[in-house]
Design a protein around this motif. Structure first.
Motif: not given
Lengths: 470, 215
Positions: A179, B17, B20-21, B23-24
């Protein structure tokens, strides 16, 4: 090194070892590099190359399908040789990846300007090599669809992975490496992607490069942030050059298998990784610079420098082999002594001596500047080193396991057709990605090359007077 | 000429941004689905070939668990009653009940009654009833108040974290041996002290190695 001293070093008759060819301006640099992607007709050789790469990729897909259908039994490994081609190839590919990070991060921090023209595709090579490497442990799992079990995630089993195992460190090391390398590569690409966006002739190109350029306008604020981000990423990548292969070596060194349980492993693995990585960069850059007329950008000076790095790391590796043998004897341990004996005189002896020839004896020719300036010789040596480094991993992994503590369980590993086809197949994956990369992205950093143009140099000298003498 | 207006930069920032949320959120969503009764079958009443009520037999009539599940103290398998066991009583009472026709048919034809398994453990898990019952784990701890269930349903999730909860700290659930088969046992307020004492007395160990269950 200035042009003059370079000439003296090489003799007037030979090409001056500069890091950019004479007569290049901002315009010509941008044109030369971006035309490969945008305007120049795609050369026939590219199609042939991609065709071959795709065929090898099919071999890979076939091998993986067979593996998924029939399990790891199609490979030649069996207890006690639980690790064979899969791990050998994993270590080999991860090692190759290291040159990219070394060139991009460490040489950037050391202000080695010659890195500029090779860093982009060395980084791309890193990414593709890590992709190939990462597939091997997954295939090695036997049940790759459960690979997510390697990650600590909220699960209904009430379990964490074993944080004390180097195999888990490996998961983190390789995924972090992949990454960070990707971020580093992509960040470096952004200004060039904006150049491609602006120069693209059609809507499709403008859209794709426009999305990827993330709204880059080249304002002073953009550049300031870019420089900060790039330096930070370089700082982040630098420890990774050392840490990733150190942890790969822990997979072996932390165990108690004779021939693996040695403290020399981390430094010796890291040196070997850089050795093989630079060999691969040389292997790839010699044909690429020729086919795409990039001799002015990837000059003999670059190849000379890379050959020197190979020579230096090769000597470290040679020291590693010596110490491995010495410590085996000096330990006084029967099993360690036997392992040294088995490698040098046992039935793996041909592999051992071939690796000594490839990694130690042949690279000694790089001491001669004539050899370093002879592209054909350099190319062949780089191939030989690639083979040698593969043999090194083969000897380490397979000999130790096939001759463990109990002679009754000794096992002679013989690779099967599918072992070879999987290995050759990953080369197809690597080459396919590389050919596509050359076609759709600028393989040399355009904006960084422009800083090497004599005009740009002058401005810098005015700003930084003490450096003008360099 | 640019395809994208400068305002699209907001969109790309949001995407980075937001990604990310997302995926989480997806990972957590999968966790929720995996722990839901849809996957675990926890609390889902299973239809059986005979309308047998544990509430009536074990609760109201007070028949001991072991009258039917005879091997629970000796074998890995608790044991399903033979048709003969049913007929011990039902050859005398409710002999004309329609509900019991499948039992009588089994008795006549010598073909077993095919019950639907409620606690279905995967094949890769080794489980032994006798060791649990003999070391102070009550039936009710895992199977719940069977004496109150008309139709049986699965009390725990049967997921590995549920097994490990006890295997890591057995003292949380141990009870004295004389209460193993009682349904209305209430653990004392000092369960952990009692549990530790019983652990000592019954020689109970934490068993968390892989091969304890995955043999």
């Amino acid at each position: 090194m200035s042009v003059e001293t370079g000439r003296e070093y090489y003799g007037v008759s030979q090409v001056p070892p500069e890091i950019i060819g004479p007569g290049q301006t901002f315009e010509t640099v941008t044109d030369r590099i971006s035309q490969v992607v945008l305007t120049r007709e795609t050369p026939k050789g590219w199609f042939i190359g991609l065709g071959i790469a795709l065929m090898l990729l099919m071999v890979f897909i076939m091998s993986v399908s067979m593996l998924l259908a029939y399990g790891t039994g199609i490979w030649g490994l069996n207890i006690p040789v639980g690790w064979a081609f899969d791990i050998v190839n994993f270590v080999w590919w991860v090692g190759i990846a290291h040159a990219g990070t070394l060139i991009s991060a460490i040489l950037l921090l050391l202000r080695q300007k010659w890195r500029t023209s090779i860093n982009r595709f060395a980084e791309a090579m890193t990414l593709f090599a890590v992709s190939c490497a990462g597939l091997y442990p997954l295939m090695h799992l036997g049940r790759p669809w459960l690979a997510y079990w390697l990650l600590p995630y909220p699960n209904t089993m009430g379990m964490w992975p074993n944080f004390r195992s180097p195999l888990l460190f490996d998961v983190f090391a390789v995924s972090t490496y992949a990454s960070v390398s990707f971020l580093f590569w992509f960040t470096g690409l952004i200004p060039d992607l904006a150049t491609l966006r602006d120069r693209s002739q059609n809507f499709f190109g403008r859209t794709i490069y426009g999305i990827l350029a993330l709204g880059w306008r080249g304002s002073a604020r953009h550049w300031e942030r870019y420089e900060t981000a790039y330096l930070l990423l370089a700082g982040l990548s630098t420890p990774l050059v050392v840490s990733v292969h150190t942890i790969v070596s822990f997979d072996f060194a932390v165990s108690v298998i004779p021939g693996w349980h040695a403290t020399i492993f981390p430094p010796y693995f890291v040196a070997g990784a850089i050795f093989s990585g630079f060999a691969m960069v040389v292997t790839l850059s010699i044909p690429i610079r020729k086919y795409y007329d990039l001799e002015d950008f990837i000059t003999l000076k670059h190849l000379d420098n890379m050959a020197r790095v190979m020579l230096a790391t090769g000597l470290i590796v040679a020291y590693g082999y010596m110490m491995e043998a010495f410590m085996g004897w000096y330990s006084g341990n029967t099993y360690e002594r036997y392992m040294v004996y088995a490698r040098i005189f046992g039935h793996f002896a041909p592999a051992y001596w071939a690796l000594i020839l490839c990694n130690i004896i042949i690279p000694q020719m790089l001491w001669f500047k004539k050899v370093r300036a002879n592209l054909a010789a350099l190319w062949v040596i780089s191939l030989v080193v690639n083979v040698g480094m593969w043999l090194e991993r083969y000897v380490i992994v397979v000999t130790s396991l096939s001759r463990d503590f109990l002679p009754s369980s000794w096992f002679r590993f013989v690779p099967t057709f599918w072992d070879w086809s999987t290995f050759i197949g990953t080369m197809g994956l690597f080459l396919t990605l590389l050919f596509l990369f050359i076609r759709v992205l600028p393989m040399i950093s355009i904006f960084e090359m422009r800083t090497l143009v004599p005009g740009a140099e002058l401005k810098e000298e005015l700003h930084e007077a003490p450096e003008a003498s360099r | 000429m640019q395809v994208f207006h400068r305002s699209t930069n907001v969109l790309s920032r949001f995407t980075i941004f937001g990604g990310l949320f997302v995926v989480a959120g997806l990972v957590y969503g999968l966790y929720l689905v995996n722990s839901s009764p849809y996957v675990t079958q926890q609390g889902v009443a299973k239809e059986q070939p005979i309308q047998f009520s544990h509430k009536h037999h074990a609760g109201e009539l007070g028949i001991d668990c072991r009258y039917c599940h005879t091997t629970v103290e000796k074998l890995a398998y608790a044991g399903m009653p033979a048709t003969k066991t049913c007929m011990n009583c039902h050859s005398q009472i409710w002999t004309n009940s329609e509900f019991l026709e499948p039992v009588r048919r089994s008795w006549r034809t010598d073909e077993s009654i095919e019950w639907t398994k409620v606690y279905d453990l995967p094949q890769y898990v080794y489980f032994n009833h006798s060791i649990h019952v003999n070391k102070g784990v009550g039936c009710e701890t895992c199977h719940g108040r069977v004496d109150l269930m008309n139709v049986l349903w699965q009390k725990p999730t049967m997921q590995m974290q549920w097994c490990l909860d006890c295997h890591r700290q057995p003292e949380k659930y141990l009870r004295p041996r004389q209460f193993i088969f009682s349904m209305d046992y209430q653990p004392p307020s000092d369960q952990l002290d009692l549990g530790r004492k019983l652990k000592e007395e019954y020689d109970v160990h934490t068993r968390v190695t892989c091969s304890a269950c995955h043999r």
